[in-house]
Write a protein that holds these residues in place. Structure first.
Motif, PDB file in Angstrom:
ATOM      1  N   ARG A 111       0.916  -1.114  -0.061  1.00  0.00           N
ATOM      2  CA  ARG A 111       0.144   0.121   0.046  1.00  0.00           C
ATOM      3  C   ARG A 111       0.915   1.253   0.060  1.00  0.00           C
ATOM      4  O   ARG A 111       2.086   1.298   0.406  1.00  0.00           O
ATOM      5  CB  ARG A 111      -0.801   0.153   1.346  1.00  0.00           C
ATOM      6  CG  ARG A 111      -1.940  -1.053   1.115  1.00  0.00           C
ATOM      7  CD  ARG A 111      -2.976  -0.775   2.194  1.00  0.00           C
ATOM      8  NE  ARG A 111      -2.570  -1.638   3.549  1.00  0.00           N
ATOM      9  CZ  ARG A 111      -3.126  -1.674   4.583  1.00  0.00           C
ATOM     10  NH1 ARG A 111      -3.978  -0.892   4.867  1.00  0.00           N
ATOM     11  NH2 ARG A 111      -2.669  -2.703   5.351  1.00  0.00           N
TER      12      ARG A 111
ATOM     13  N   PRO B 107       2.333   4.383   1.580  1.00  0.00           N
ATOM     14  CA  PRO B 107       2.484   4.877   2.889  1.00  0.00           C
ATOM     15  C   PRO B 107       1.464   6.103   3.121  1.00  0.00           C
ATOM     16  O   PRO B 107       1.187   6.944   2.445  1.00  0.00           O
ATOM     17  CB  PRO B 107       3.894   5.057   3.115  1.00  0.00           C
ATOM     18  CG  PRO B 107       4.285   5.219   1.887  1.00  0.00           C
ATOM     19  CD  PRO B 107       3.414   4.469   0.855  1.00  0.00           C
ATOM     20  N   ASN B 108       1.297   6.101   4.502  1.00  0.00           N
ATOM     21  CA  ASN B 108       0.578   7.364   4.939  1.00  0.00           C
ATOM     22  C   ASN B 108       1.442   8.520   4.958  1.00  0.00           C
ATOM     23  O   ASN B 108       2.339   8.597   5.929  1.00  0.00           O
ATOM     24  CB  ASN B 108      -0.179   7.160   6.196  1.00  0.00           C
ATOM     25  CG  ASN B 108      -0.916   8.390   6.929  1.00  0.00           C
ATOM     26  OD1 ASN B 108      -0.578   9.335   6.698  1.00  0.00           O
ATOM     27  ND2 ASN B 108      -1.946   8.050   7.500  1.00  0.00           N
ATOM     28  N   LYS B 109       1.301   9.748   4.217  1.00  0.00           N
ATOM     29  CA  LYS B 109       2.487  10.607   4.180  1.00  0.00           C
ATOM     30  C   LYS B 109       2.576  11.408   5.320  1.00  0.00           C
ATOM     31  O   LYS B 109       3.373  11.743   5.828  1.00  0.00           O
ATOM     32  CB  LYS B 109       2.156  11.579   2.857  1.00  0.00           C
ATOM     33  CG  LYS B 109       3.191  12.668   2.784  1.00  0.00           C
ATOM     34  CD  LYS B 109       3.068  13.679   1.600  1.00  0.00           C
ATOM     35  CE  LYS B 109       4.075  14.558   1.677  1.00  0.00           C
ATOM     36  NZ  LYS B 109       3.705  15.910   1.305  1.00  0.00           N
ATOM     37  N   ALA B 110       1.486  11.753   5.858  1.00  0.00           N
ATOM     38  CA  ALA B 110       1.303  12.638   7.124  1.00  0.00           C
ATOM     39  C   ALA B 110       2.006  11.818   8.273  1.00  0.00           C
ATOM     40  O   ALA B 110       3.006  12.492   9.008  1.00  0.00           O
ATOM     41  CB  ALA B 110      -0.226  12.910   7.596  1.00  0.00           C
ATOM     42  N   LYS B 111       1.945  10.704   8.355  1.00  0.00           N
ATOM     43  CA  LYS B 111       2.326  10.002   9.563  1.00  0.00           C
ATOM     44  C   LYS B 111       3.946   9.844   9.336  1.00  0.00           C
ATOM     45  O   LYS B 111       5.029   9.588  10.219  1.00  0.00           O
ATOM     46  CB  LYS B 111       1.602   8.631   9.966  1.00  0.00           C
ATOM     47  CG  LYS B 111       0.351   8.605  10.435  1.00  0.00           C
ATOM     48  CD  LYS B 111      -0.205   7.344  10.967  1.00  0.00           C
ATOM     49  CE  LYS B 111      -1.447   7.575  11.304  1.00  0.00           C
ATOM     50  NZ  LYS B 111      -1.975   6.232  11.822  1.00  0.00           N
ATOM     51  N   LEU B 112       4.378   9.491   7.920  1.00  0.00           N
ATOM     52  CA  LEU B 112       5.824   9.090   7.593  1.00  0.00           C
ATOM     53  C   LEU B 112       6.376  10.559   7.699  1.00  0.00           C
ATOM     54  O   LEU B 112       7.537  10.252   8.351  1.00  0.00           O
ATOM     55  CB  LEU B 112       5.655   8.867   6.047  1.00  0.00           C
ATOM     56  CG  LEU B 112       7.015   8.433   5.587  1.00  0.00           C
ATOM     57  CD1 LEU B 112       7.783   7.403   6.414  1.00  0.00           C
ATOM     58  CD2 LEU B 112       7.102   7.747   4.145  1.00  0.00           C
ATOM     59  N   SER B 113       5.831  11.648   7.253  1.00  0.00           N
ATOM     60  CA  SER B 113       6.421  12.867   7.658  1.00  0.00           C
ATOM     61  C   SER B 113       6.618  13.332   9.094  1.00  0.00           C
ATOM     62  O   SER B 113       7.762  13.856   9.552  1.00  0.00           O
ATOM     63  CB  SER B 113       5.749  14.007   6.911  1.00  0.00           C
ATOM     64  OG  SER B 113       5.676  13.934   5.558  1.00  0.00           O
ATOM     65  N   GLU B 114       5.376  12.991   9.875  1.00  0.00           N
ATOM     66  CA  GLU B 114       5.917  13.100  11.476  1.00  0.00           C
ATOM     67  C   GLU B 114       6.962  12.123  12.090  1.00  0.00           C
ATOM     68  O   GLU B 114       7.586  12.814  12.750  1.00  0.00           O
ATOM     69  CB  GLU B 114       4.394  12.665  12.119  1.00  0.00           C
ATOM     70  CG  GLU B 114       4.315  12.817  13.690  1.00  0.00           C
ATOM     71  CD  GLU B 114       3.226  12.539  14.096  1.00  0.00           C
ATOM     72  OE1 GLU B 114       3.092  12.037  15.192  1.00  0.00           O
ATOM     73  OE2 GLU B 114       2.014  12.697  13.229  1.00  0.00           O
TER      74      GLU B 114
ATOM     75  N   ASP C 292       7.554  12.961  -1.334  1.00  0.00           N
ATOM     76  CA  ASP C 292       6.550  13.015  -2.564  1.00  0.00           C
ATOM     77  C   ASP C 292       7.079  12.217  -3.764  1.00  0.00           C
ATOM     78  O   ASP C 292       6.062  11.638  -4.435  1.00  0.00           O
ATOM     79  CB  ASP C 292       6.333  14.445  -2.777  1.00  0.00           C
ATOM     80  CG  ASP C 292       5.408  15.212  -1.819  1.00  0.00           C
ATOM     81  OD1 ASP C 292       4.726  14.445  -1.036  1.00  0.00           O
ATOM     82  OD2 ASP C 292       5.243  16.385  -1.706  1.00  0.00           O
TER      83      ASP C 292
ATOM     84  N   ILE D 198       6.064   8.248  -3.203  1.00  0.00           N
ATOM     85  CA  ILE D 198       4.808   8.299  -3.223  1.00  0.00           C
ATOM     86  C   ILE D 198       4.146   8.391  -4.549  1.00  0.00           C
ATOM     87  O   ILE D 198       3.399   7.473  -4.869  1.00  0.00           O
ATOM     88  CB  ILE D 198       4.111   8.958  -2.193  1.00  0.00           C
ATOM     89  CG1 ILE D 198       4.323   8.743  -0.698  1.00  0.00           C
ATOM     90  CG2 ILE D 198       2.698   8.939  -2.343  1.00  0.00           C
ATOM     91  CD1 ILE D 198       3.753   9.589   0.364  1.00  0.00           C
TER      92      ILE D 198
ATOM     93  N   GLU E 178       2.124   5.148  -6.491  1.00  0.00           N
ATOM     94  CA  GLU E 178       0.957   5.184  -6.881  1.00  0.00           C
ATOM     95  C   GLU E 178       0.844   4.941  -8.428  1.00  0.00           C
ATOM     96  O   GLU E 178      -0.271   4.369  -8.823  1.00  0.00           O
ATOM     97  CB  GLU E 178       0.330   6.892  -6.814  1.00  0.00           C
ATOM     98  CG  GLU E 178      -0.040   7.138  -5.296  1.00  0.00           C
ATOM     99  CD  GLU E 178      -0.221   8.414  -4.959  1.00  0.00           C
ATOM    100  OE1 GLU E 178       0.030   9.438  -5.755  1.00  0.00           O
ATOM    101  OE2 GLU E 178      -0.950   8.588  -3.991  1.00  0.00           O
TER     102      GLU E 178
END
Length: 113
Positions: free
Chosen positions: A71, A73-80, A98, A101, A105
């Protein structure tokens, strides 16, 4: 354990067949160029550490029977995570995460490998 490396035992070097003369020449050249390299290595007395050896000998792996699914990855969580653990700024996260990702995609919709 460092003496266990022997390039002559390797099946392929740079795509060469083990039976070819070129293979033997490449191996001889490699050995000649690197014969003193081990003498320059500086290893700590506790190398390799016991914990590393144990992890190598008895790796802990996921024993899940669930089918694996790739899948994006969750960009917000990865950035955090990158901000907290690596100390990256938001702009650096965007710049490095970016493109990855975006590639993931694109592959997501690919019908064949």
């Amino acid at each position: 354990w460092m003496n266990e490396f022997n390039p002559l035992k390797q099946e392929k070097v740079k795509g060469l067949s083990k039976d070819s003369e070129k293979f033997d020449e490449e191996i001889e050249l490699f050995i000649e160029k690197h014969k003193s390299s081990k003498s320059r290595w500086i290893l700590p007395k506790n190398f390799p550490e016991e914990i590393v050896l144990k992890a190598y000998e008895s790796p802990q792996v996921d024993k899940s029977e669930e089918k694996f699914e790739w899948r994006v990855p969750n960009k917000a969580k990865l950035s955090e995570l990158c901000t907290e653990v690596l100390g990256w700024k938001s702009e650096q996260c965007d710049l490095l995460i970016d493109p990855v990702i975006q590639k993931l995609e694109v592959k997501k919709y690919q019908s064949r490998v």
